[in-house]
Design a protein around this motif. Structure first.
Motif, PDB file in Angstrom:
ATOM      1  N   ASP A   1       0.839  -1.199   0.000  1.00  0.00           N
ATOM      2  CA  ASP A   1       0.000   0.000   0.000  1.00  0.00           C
ATOM      3  C   ASP A   1       0.878   1.255   0.000  1.00  0.00           C
ATOM      4  O   ASP A   1       1.600   1.502   0.973  1.00  0.00           O
ATOM      5  N   PRO A   2       0.822   2.077  -1.060  1.00  0.00           N
ATOM      6  CA  PRO A   2       1.671   3.274  -1.100  1.00  0.00           C
ATOM      7  C   PRO A   2       1.228   4.353  -0.117  1.00  0.00           C
ATOM      8  O   PRO A   2       1.957   5.330   0.090  1.00  0.00           O
ATOM      9  N   PHE A   3       0.054   4.175   0.479  1.00  0.00           N
ATOM     10  CA  PHE A   3      -0.446   5.142   1.469  1.00  0.00           C
ATOM     11  C   PHE A   3      -0.046   4.771   2.902  1.00  0.00           C
ATOM     12  O   PHE A   3      -0.390   5.498   3.835  1.00  0.00           O
ATOM     13  N   CYS A   4       0.617   3.632   3.076  1.00  0.00           N
ATOM     14  CA  CYS A   4       0.932   3.207   4.445  1.00  0.00           C
ATOM     15  C   CYS A   4       2.180   2.330   4.446  1.00  0.00           C
ATOM     16  O   CYS A   4       2.100   1.112   4.235  1.00  0.00           O
ATOM     17  N   THR A   5       3.320   2.938   4.705  1.00  0.00           N
ATOM     18  CA  THR A   5       4.578   2.198   4.788  1.00  0.00           C
ATOM     19  C   THR A   5       4.598   1.411   6.090  1.00  0.00           C
ATOM     20  O   THR A   5       4.470   1.991   7.171  1.00  0.00           O
ATOM     21  N   PRO A   6       4.726   0.085   6.019  1.00  0.00           N
ATOM     22  CA  PRO A   6       4.637  -0.728   7.243  1.00  0.00           C
ATOM     23  C   PRO A   6       5.565  -0.281   8.371  1.00  0.00           C
ATOM     24  O   PRO A   6       5.134  -0.204   9.533  1.00  0.00           O
ATOM     25  N   SER A   7       6.818   0.009   8.065  1.00  0.00           N
ATOM     26  CA  SER A   7       7.756   0.387   9.128  1.00  0.00           C
ATOM     27  C   SER A   7       7.327   1.675   9.820  1.00  0.00           C
ATOM     28  O   SER A   7       7.494   1.817  11.048  1.00  0.00           O
ATOM     29  N   LEU A   8       6.755   2.614   9.062  1.00  0.00           N
ATOM     30  CA  LEU A   8       6.298   3.866   9.665  1.00  0.00           C
ATOM     31  C   LEU A   8       5.071   3.629  10.534  1.00  0.00           C
ATOM     32  O   LEU A   8       4.960   4.195  11.627  1.00  0.00           O
ATOM     33  N   MET A   9       4.155   2.796  10.069  1.00  0.00           N
ATOM     34  CA  MET A   9       2.974   2.503  10.881  1.00  0.00           C
ATOM     35  C   MET A   9       3.368   1.799  12.179  1.00  0.00           C
ATOM     36  O   MET A   9       2.835   2.112  13.255  1.00  0.00           O
ATOM     37  N   GLU A  10       4.299   0.887  12.105  1.00  0.00           N
ATOM     38  CA  GLU A  10       4.730   0.185  13.320  1.00  0.00           C
ATOM     39  C   GLU A  10       5.349   1.157  14.322  1.00  0.00           C
ATOM     40  O   GLU A  10       5.170   1.012  15.538  1.00  0.00           O
ATOM     41  N   GLU A  11       6.052   2.163  13.832  1.00  0.00           N
ATOM     42  CA  GLU A  11       6.613   3.176  14.737  1.00  0.00           C
ATOM     43  C   GLU A  11       5.503   4.002  15.374  1.00  0.00           C
ATOM     44  O   GLU A  11       5.547   4.304  16.571  1.00  0.00           O
ATOM     45  N   VAL A  12       4.507   4.380  14.574  1.00  0.00           N
ATOM     46  CA  VAL A  12       3.374   5.143  15.103  1.00  0.00           C
ATOM     47  C   VAL A  12       2.661   4.346  16.184  1.00  0.00           C
ATOM     48  O   VAL A  12       2.277   4.892  17.235  1.00  0.00           O
ATOM     49  N   LEU A  13       2.479   3.060  15.970  1.00  0.00           N
ATOM     50  CA  LEU A  13       1.721   2.242  16.913  1.00  0.00           C
ATOM     51  C   LEU A  13       2.415   2.099  18.269  1.00  0.00           C
ATOM     52  O   LEU A  13       1.761   1.754  19.258  1.00  0.00           O
ATOM     53  N   LYS A  14       3.697   2.388  18.326  1.00  0.00           N
ATOM     54  CA  LYS A  14       4.390   2.362  19.611  1.00  0.00           C
ATOM     55  C   LYS A  14       3.868   3.453  20.540  1.00  0.00           C
ATOM     56  O   LYS A  14       4.032   3.371  21.756  1.00  0.00           O
ATOM     57  N   ARG A  15       3.240   4.480  19.957  1.00  0.00           N
ATOM     58  CA  ARG A  15       2.699   5.588  20.763  1.00  0.00           C
ATOM     59  C   ARG A  15       1.203   5.428  21.034  1.00  0.00           C
ATOM     60  O   ARG A  15       0.610   6.259  21.703  1.00  0.00           O
ATOM     61  N   VAL A  16       0.606   4.391  20.491  1.00  0.00           N
ATOM     62  CA  VAL A  16      -0.833   4.157  20.664  1.00  0.00           C
ATOM     63  C   VAL A  16      -1.038   3.224  21.846  1.00  0.00           C
ATOM     64  O   VAL A  16      -0.398   2.166  21.936  1.00  0.00           O
ATOM     65  N   THR A  17      -1.919   3.597  22.747  1.00  0.00           N
ATOM     66  CA  THR A  17      -2.110   2.810  23.972  1.00  0.00           C
ATOM     67  C   THR A  17      -3.393   1.986  23.975  1.00  0.00           C
ATOM     68  O   THR A  17      -3.542   1.105  24.810  1.00  0.00           O
ATOM     69  N   THR A  18      -4.312   2.261  23.058  1.00  0.00           N
ATOM     70  CA  THR A  18      -5.539   1.480  23.038  1.00  0.00           C
ATOM     71  C   THR A  18      -5.257   0.078  22.501  1.00  0.00           C
ATOM     72  O   THR A  18      -4.167  -0.218  22.007  1.00  0.00           O
ATOM     73  N   ASN A  19      -6.236  -0.795  22.590  1.00  0.00           N
ATOM     74  CA  ASN A  19      -6.115  -2.154  22.050  1.00  0.00           C
ATOM     75  C   ASN A  19      -6.252  -2.073  20.528  1.00  0.00           C
ATOM     76  O   ASN A  19      -7.360  -2.027  20.000  1.00  0.00           O
ATOM     77  N   TRP A  20      -5.136  -2.027  19.846  1.00  0.00           N
ATOM     78  CA  TRP A  20      -5.095  -1.860  18.390  1.00  0.00           C
ATOM     79  C   TRP A  20      -4.561  -3.142  17.768  1.00  0.00           C
ATOM     80  O   TRP A  20      -3.396  -3.497  17.956  1.00  0.00           O
TER      81      TRP A  20
END
Length: 235
Positions: free
Chosen positions: A168-187
């Protein structure tokens, strides 16, 4: 608050959004009641595009009713998306109508790409829903990985299930995984190997697009079942 324009007929609704109105379609679940997913289309789509309808039907077959709708710009046959506040207003109006018409036991919000992003913005502000379903979340514009659409994601408190393709050119996996480190909900993050922004996979993957949709729909059904087993205060 959305108001009724007419009684429900064959699942088709007219929904008031401020001084305007839009269309929505209620697709009931097959053999089950109580779970409703208010399902928004992507920027280039509409409530009747092939991907939205196919996903809706797959979820209906798994006990999840769906309400698909047009954002106001699509209702007017425009290709230019509304500003985010107007997208949010339309989403809220359809949810209000769903509660008035159906009174679901469990109400989910979400959608494809931009539609999912609009739902995530509502969720980040404490919107009243049991969970958020994101299909091809657009973390950044293609080729512009410095323009992340992530600032609101850590504020989300409701449970989330998210699917993106690894191509998906709209969502680079490595960048999303970094973002999710700051997410605290059950994602729950699910990467669809070899899929693009439309969840199309290459023949070399050994799977068909239909098989991918079936697997995603099974995963959403299982997530909803787990969600419903959780105490209300923990959702």
């Amino acid at each position: 608050m959305a108001t009724r324009e007419r009684q429900r007929t064959d699942g088709e609704w007219r929904v008031r959004v401020g001084a305007e109105e839009t269309s929505a379609i209620y697709d009931p679940a097959v053999g089950a009641e109580g779970v409703i997913f208010v399902f928004a289309h992507g920027a280039g789509g509409n409530m009747n595009d092939r991907a939205v309808v196919a996903t809706s039907r797959a979820l209906n077959e798994r006990g999840i009713g769906t309400i698909r709708f047009n954002f106001l710009y699509r209702e007017k046959k425009s290709g230019r998306p509304d500003p985010m506040p107007k997208l949010r207003d339309a989403f809220t109006a359809v949810v209000d109508r769903a509660r008035a018409e159906i009174a679901p036991r469990t109400l989910l919000i979400g959608g494809r790409s931009m539609g999912g992003r609009a739902a995530s913005m509502l969720a980040s502000d404490g919107f009243d829903a049991a969970g958020l379903v994101l299909l091809a979340y657009p973390l950044h514009p293609p080729g512009k990985t410095d323009q992340l659409r992530d600032a609101h994601l850590p504020s989300i408190r409701m449970p989330v299930i998210c699917f993106n393709g690894t191509r998906d050119p709209f969502c680079t996996p490595s960048l999303m995984e970094e973002v999710l480190k700051r997410v605290t909900t059950n994602w729950e993050m699910h990467w669809v190997e070899g899929a693009d922004h439309s969840f199309h996979v290459l023949k070399s993957s050994g799977k068909t697009d239909t098989q991918v949709l079936d697997q995603m729909s099974d995963t959403i059904r299982d997530w909803v079942e787990r969600l419903e087993r959780r105490p209300t205060d923990d959702r």
